[in-house]
Design an enzyme around this catalytic site. Structure first.
Site, mmCIF file in Angstrom:
data_model
loop_
_atom_site.group_PDB
_atom_site.id
_atom_site.type_symbol
_atom_site.label_atom_id
_atom_site.label_comp_id
_atom_site.label_asym_id
_atom_site.label_seq_id
_atom_site.Cartn_x
_atom_site.Cartn_y
_atom_site.Cartn_z
ATOM 1 N N LYS A 130 0.865 -1.225 0.079
ATOM 2 C CA LYS A 130 0.150 -0.094 -0.029
ATOM 3 C C LYS A 130 1.003 1.363 0.048
ATOM 4 C CE LYS A 130 -4.096 -1.857 0.361
ATOM 5 N NZ LYS A 130 -5.435 -1.541 -0.621
ATOM 6 N N LYS A 150 -13.673 -7.256 -8.043
ATOM 7 C CA LYS A 150 -14.198 -7.502 -6.465
ATOM 8 C C LYS A 150 -15.778 -7.517 -6.573
ATOM 9 C CE LYS A 150 -10.678 -4.805 -3.830
ATOM 10 N NZ LYS A 150 -10.411 -3.315 -3.139
#
Ligand code: MG
Length: 371
Positions: A163, A263
């Site tokens: 991240k 997703k």
């Protein structure tokens, strides 16, 4: 099938360690679970909306209210229901894709359990095990990051995703490359943290041979992502921007991405997720399965989705112990760097009811049409 009741449960699972991204820091994962009771049996679904509207506009309380007030009554009033009818029945209600995905998943689970078919088989899966990756949060120091990466590599993960955010990008990526070499499958995810003015800065990531950079700009800035893609060699992947097969087609045609993170919750369900997959395969765009810190229910469904042939890149479907000490299903384990795709009917996992009851903080059952 006809539904008799829809049960909503809010559960709270402590994370094994806080998870920090450009969106904030999580130390617990709250999830909204949906259980449908039908004349053909029960089925479970999971809503991936977070406790707060940080990843997208949906959040757990909004999903709960939407399910209780609109989606649940509409489906309870339907006859001869099947998973493929859920989205058309709910179409008039704008947005709320994560709430819709949860109830579609529960109907799909019930339908497939009754038919004795696994979700992987139903979706068109072609593999019995998937190679997971792991998402590594933002740390307070590079040394802490390197220790964390070492643990994940020792655990058997073969692909890492760091991240990133402004101020935590070039240095951590360079440190990981220096320590672990160029063969490590490495990618980064910015969760919309950059602006078009940062394109020159992001181009400096090219020197690290990353698999991809994920969602660096705002979710609605497809033009910016297309500009970025023309300026950097690192493949641009979109996550938050892709909310349907149609939006994936638009983004790909604009040159805004060359890889797509799928997703199911973000696109409104596993059927639409399959449609996104099919579209990407037709365009020659590789896909991978994203993660939303799902419980074992969502993890099982994601494994089924990731068994489709277009999922050629490792996804964020880590083993259970990456996130939770205790889950509401038996844990998913890493074996030789892979996780097995469930083969049982429906999701192929059973809920551990005593654990679920202990972790449940709120529940409600909808049995009649309410307005
Ligand atoms: Mg992402």
């Amino acid at each position: 099938m006809n539904l008799h009741a829809i049960e909503l449960r809010r559960v709270c699972l402590p994370l094994v360690s806080p998870f920090r991204t450009a969106l904030g820091t999580e130390s617990v994962r709250e999830a909204l679970l949906v259980r449908v009771e039908s004349d053909e049996g029960e089925g479970w679904g999971e809503c991936v909306a977070g406790s707060d509207p940080l990843y997208c506009s949906e959040y757990l309380d909004s999903a709960w209210l939407t399910l209780r007030r609109y989606l649940g009554p509409r489906l309870l009033g339907a006859t001869d229901l099947s998973a493929s009818k859920v989205q058309p029945l709910l179409h008039e209600f704008k947005g709320h894709r994560m709430a819709k995905a949860a109830v579609e998943m529960a109907v799909l689970d019930a339908q497939l359990r009754a038919a004795g078919v696994s979700l992987s088989t139903f979706l068109g899966g072609v593999t019995g095990a998937v190679t997971p990756g792991v998402a590594v949060g933002i740390m307070s120091s590079v040394d802490e990051l390197l220790d964390s990466v070492t643990e994940y590599l020792d655990a058997g993960y073969r692909r890492l995703k760091l991240k990133i955010q402004p101020g935590w990008d070039l240095a951590p990526v360079e440190a990981v490359r220096d320590r672990f070499g160029d063969d490590l499958m490495l990618q980064v995810d910015a969760n919309c943290a950059y602006r078009r003015a940062d394109i020159g800065h992001l181009a400096r990531l090219d020197q690290f041979s990353l698999l991809l950079i994920e969602q660096p700009l705002d979710e609605d800035d497809l033009v910016g992502h297309a500009q970025l893609a023309r300026h950097i060699a690192t493949p641009v992947c979109l996550d938050e921007s892709i909310v349907s097969a149609q939006s994936a087609a638009t983004a790909i045609s604009m040159g805004a991405c060359s890889v797509v993170n799928i997703k199911a919750g973000r696109v409104g369900g596993y059927l639409e997720a399959r449609a996104v997959h099919d579209l990407c395969v037709s365009k020659g765009v590789p896909v991978w399965c994203g993660g939303m810190l799902e419980t074992g229910l969502g993890r099982a469904a994601n494994l089924a989705l990731a068994s489709l042939p277009g999922f050629t890149l490792p996804g964020d479907i880590s083993a259970t112990d990456r996130y939770f000490r205790e889950d509401i299903t038996p844990p998913f384990l890493l074996h030789d760097g892979t996780i097995a795709v469930p083969t049982g009917p429906g999701l192929g996992v059973e809920v551990l009811l005593p654990v679920l009851d202990a972790l449940t903080t709120q529940s409600e059952t909808i049995t009649a049409v309410e307005h």
